[in-house]
Design an enzyme around this catalytic site. Sequence first.
Site, PDB file in Angstrom:
ATOM      1  N   LYS A 209       0.842  -1.198   0.000  1.00 56.26           N
ATOM      2  CA  LYS A 209       0.000   0.000   0.000  1.00 56.26           C
ATOM      3  C   LYS A 209       0.882   1.255   0.000  1.00 56.26           C
ATOM      4  O   LYS A 209       0.689   2.151  -0.800  1.00 56.26           O
ATOM      5  CB  LYS A 209      -0.894  -0.035   1.244  1.00 56.26           C
ATOM      6  CG  LYS A 209      -1.866   1.086   1.370  1.00 56.26           C
ATOM      7  CD  LYS A 209      -2.826   0.812   2.531  1.00 56.26           C
ATOM      8  CE  LYS A 209      -3.603   2.049   2.900  1.00 56.26           C
ATOM      9  NZ  LYS A 209      -4.524   1.807   4.019  1.00 56.26           N
ATOM     10  N   GLU A 215      10.530  -4.585   4.699  1.00 54.53           N
ATOM     11  CA  GLU A 215      10.641  -5.990   4.279  1.00 54.53           C
ATOM     12  C   GLU A 215      10.318  -6.136   2.796  1.00 54.53           C
ATOM     13  O   GLU A 215      11.035  -6.802   2.035  1.00 54.53           O
ATOM     14  CB  GLU A 215       9.674  -6.872   5.083  1.00 54.53           C
ATOM     15  CG  GLU A 215      10.009  -7.002   6.547  1.00 54.53           C
ATOM     16  CD  GLU A 215       9.353  -5.944   7.425  1.00 54.53           C
ATOM     17  OE1 GLU A 215       9.054  -4.835   6.907  1.00 54.53           O
ATOM     18  OE2 GLU A 215       9.160  -6.215   8.614  1.00 54.53           O
ATOM     19  N   GLY A 270      -4.870  -2.316   5.405  1.00 55.76           N
ATOM     20  CA  GLY A 270      -4.062  -3.445   4.944  1.00 55.76           C
ATOM     21  C   GLY A 270      -4.716  -4.794   5.200  1.00 55.76           C
ATOM     22  O   GLY A 270      -4.853  -5.627   4.297  1.00 55.76           O
ATOM     23  N   ARG A 271      -5.153  -5.004   6.438  1.00 55.63           N
ATOM     24  CA  ARG A 271      -5.714  -6.329   6.771  1.00 55.63           C
ATOM     25  C   ARG A 271      -7.130  -6.517   6.251  1.00 55.63           C
ATOM     26  O   ARG A 271      -7.734  -7.560   6.473  1.00 55.63           O
ATOM     27  CB  ARG A 271      -5.626  -6.564   8.282  1.00 55.63           C
ATOM     28  CG  ARG A 271      -6.262  -5.487   9.130  1.00 55.63           C
ATOM     29  CD  ARG A 271      -5.845  -5.614  10.594  1.00 55.63           C
ATOM     30  NE  ARG A 271      -6.265  -4.496  11.421  1.00 55.63           N
ATOM     31  CZ  ARG A 271      -5.596  -3.344  11.532  1.00 55.63           C
ATOM     32  NH1 ARG A 271      -4.491  -3.148  10.864  1.00 55.63           N
ATOM     33  NH2 ARG A 271      -6.046  -2.387  12.322  1.00 55.63           N
ATOM     34  N   GLU A 356      -4.724  -7.470  15.315  1.00 60.56           N
ATOM     35  CA  GLU A 356      -4.181  -6.154  14.967  1.00 60.56           C
ATOM     36  C   GLU A 356      -5.310  -5.113  15.030  1.00 60.56           C
ATOM     37  O   GLU A 356      -5.068  -3.946  15.297  1.00 60.56           O
ATOM     38  CB  GLU A 356      -3.534  -6.177  13.574  1.00 60.56           C
ATOM     39  CG  GLU A 356      -2.542  -5.033  13.376  1.00 60.56           C
ATOM     40  CD  GLU A 356      -1.766  -5.111  12.071  1.00 60.56           C
ATOM     41  OE1 GLU A 356      -2.388  -5.317  11.025  1.00 60.56           O
ATOM     42  OE2 GLU A 356      -0.528  -4.954  12.105  1.00 60.56           O
ATOM     43  N   HIS A 387      -4.870 -34.193  17.445  1.00 63.50           N
ATOM     44  CA  HIS A 387      -3.761 -35.032  17.914  1.00 63.50           C
ATOM     45  C   HIS A 387      -2.666 -34.175  18.521  1.00 63.50           C
ATOM     46  O   HIS A 387      -1.515 -34.593  18.606  1.00 63.50           O
ATOM     47  CB  HIS A 387      -3.220 -35.871  16.754  1.00 63.50           C
ATOM     48  CG  HIS A 387      -4.262 -36.808  16.234  1.00 63.50           C
ATOM     49  ND1 HIS A 387      -4.363 -38.113  16.641  1.00 63.50           N
ATOM     50  CD2 HIS A 387      -5.300 -36.585  15.391  1.00 63.50           C
ATOM     51  CE1 HIS A 387      -5.402 -38.679  16.039  1.00 63.50           C
ATOM     52  NE2 HIS A 387      -5.995 -37.769  15.280  1.00 63.50           N
ATOM     53  N   LYS A 507       9.508  -1.041  14.575  1.00 66.08           N
ATOM     54  CA  LYS A 507      10.052  -0.622  13.264  1.00 66.08           C
ATOM     55  C   LYS A 507      11.100   0.465  13.472  1.00 66.08           C
ATOM     56  O   LYS A 507      12.165   0.448  12.855  1.00 66.08           O
ATOM     57  CB  LYS A 507       8.934  -0.034  12.395  1.00 66.08           C
ATOM     58  CG  LYS A 507       8.014  -1.025  11.755  1.00 66.08           C
ATOM     59  CD  LYS A 507       7.226  -0.279  10.662  1.00 66.08           C
ATOM     60  CE  LYS A 507       5.906  -0.917  10.383  1.00 66.08           C
ATOM     61  NZ  LYS A 507       5.033  -0.093   9.565  1.00 66.08           N
TER      62      LYS A 507
END
Length: 543
Positions: A209, A215, A270-271, A356, A387, A507
């Site tokens: 965005k 990263e 973003g999410r 978030e 399990h 950050k």
Amino acid sequence: MADNTPLKSLPAWQALEAHYEKVSKLHLRGLFAADPARGEKLALEAAGIYFDYSKHRVTEETIGLLADLAESAGLREKIEDMFTGEKINVTEGRAVLHTALRAPKNATIVVDGENVVPHVHAVLEKMAGFAEKVRGEHWKGYTGKPIRNIVNIGIGGSDLGPVMAYEALKSYSHRGLTFRFVSNVDGTDFAEAVTDLDPAETLFIVASKTFTTQETMTNAETARDWALKALKDKAAIAKHFVAVSTNAARVSEFGIDTENMFGFWDWVGGRYSMFSAIGLSTMIAIGPKHFQEMLDGAHEMDEHYRTAPFERNLPALMGLLGIWYNNFFNAQAIAVLPYEQYLKRFPAYLQQMTMESNGKRVTTDGRDVDYQTSQIYWGEPGTNGQHSFYQLIHQGTKLIPCDFIAFAKTRHKLGRHHDLLMANVFAQAEALAFGKTAAELKAEGVKDWLIPHKTFEGNRPSTTMLLDELTPAALGRLVALYEHSVFTQGMIWQIGPFDQWGVELGKVLAGRIAPELEAAAEPELNHDSSTNALIRRYRQHRH
Ligand code: G6Q
């Protein structure tokens, strides 16, 4: 409205506190015995999702009181504010309109005096044109070879949705194309993603965005070097890199032609962006028609959320049940357990969306909350979890409400597999709710000393969601269901679900530490003694 009334002072909240004293003592065994129709009464069906909430520690009165809470918290008005483009993301001064991404062409949603719907559809059309070119082998790489590999580079909201959707809808995907997703700044992620790929057949989608995320930019630069090493000519970038972003200036600075940029807007968080151009990889995988079906599914859930009374409103109910356990039973977590292998990344996707969004400790007007906010979401597909960690859910000391997600039809009819899978999901919900008593064990002849170990107290709540089949539309509905459940909770907790200031400090500190690691000469370190020692040790040992 209740905006400035502290949550715990609302009469509806206090009514729930009093009600909790009664209901928390009830056992699901008793509730089901008292009402043989409970299993059908406390179930809803909307937008293709059968939502069985009968195995929750609630009565019909609880649901009424929770709905009162939603009303008195002003949820109705807040939903309208979101859908109509009010700037409800207060700390960033933005509208929140992921619902506009799936609005039909003829809808009108105005932000800053402009109808955004035509813009949404223009981008969808541009994406469709591009997706068809790639799928039809008409988009050629620099050497003239068709594209066979798509690598999405993005992180957080620009990664989790695309990976989840790709995995979920793999059975609809173009099998001649390979899809990879690179997110981590750990070089291993990139190296492994491209190790067997031919640069001449590889297309990178740089999804960011802001187009400034460390990263993503680091991975994109590495990808550019990797491609240029083989293709040797800068002109190749235009054929092998496209961007999804809101930042045209940065995109062209990177060397990507803005003709090959797919835009979105600051009102898409973003999410909440997997239905925007961030979903370009999804569209290339499943094709524009299936992508549209996914949008239509989400829109169907949007309409349901906007119009259904809260007692019969799936996202509202889901959010309210979460509040019931989180704030009254003091439960800390929710397990999301899809009995569908294709949904293996769904819990990870939801972790971001839920935590978030609602992992906040101050209200929108800056007061400290005096109650719990977001639960911890986690999970794995069934039956694998059975399990592993289900032991704790059945017999541990914590109360962990579960969301079971299952489908009547499988995408792969193989012998007994699907019936066995479904037998397991129904059995788990049953075992959690009803458990096994000491008396039952004794009647079975279990030795006295073993009885405490084999006893299941039960009364462990769960929702079972049963859908027809994992189609693109079903995925759209499921995602929108959780999105609106998160919204419901955020509004009741009076917090802002659409910012994420909590990711900033790390950050900033990483930005300060990176040059200290890269410096040739021993840097002067001014952190705490632990961080200083770790930095020194790393510098000594890295070679
Ligand atoms: C999501 C967050 C965050 C964001 C990433 C990537 O809601 O804002 O996860 O999506 O930090 O950001 P860019 O898309 O700007 O690279």
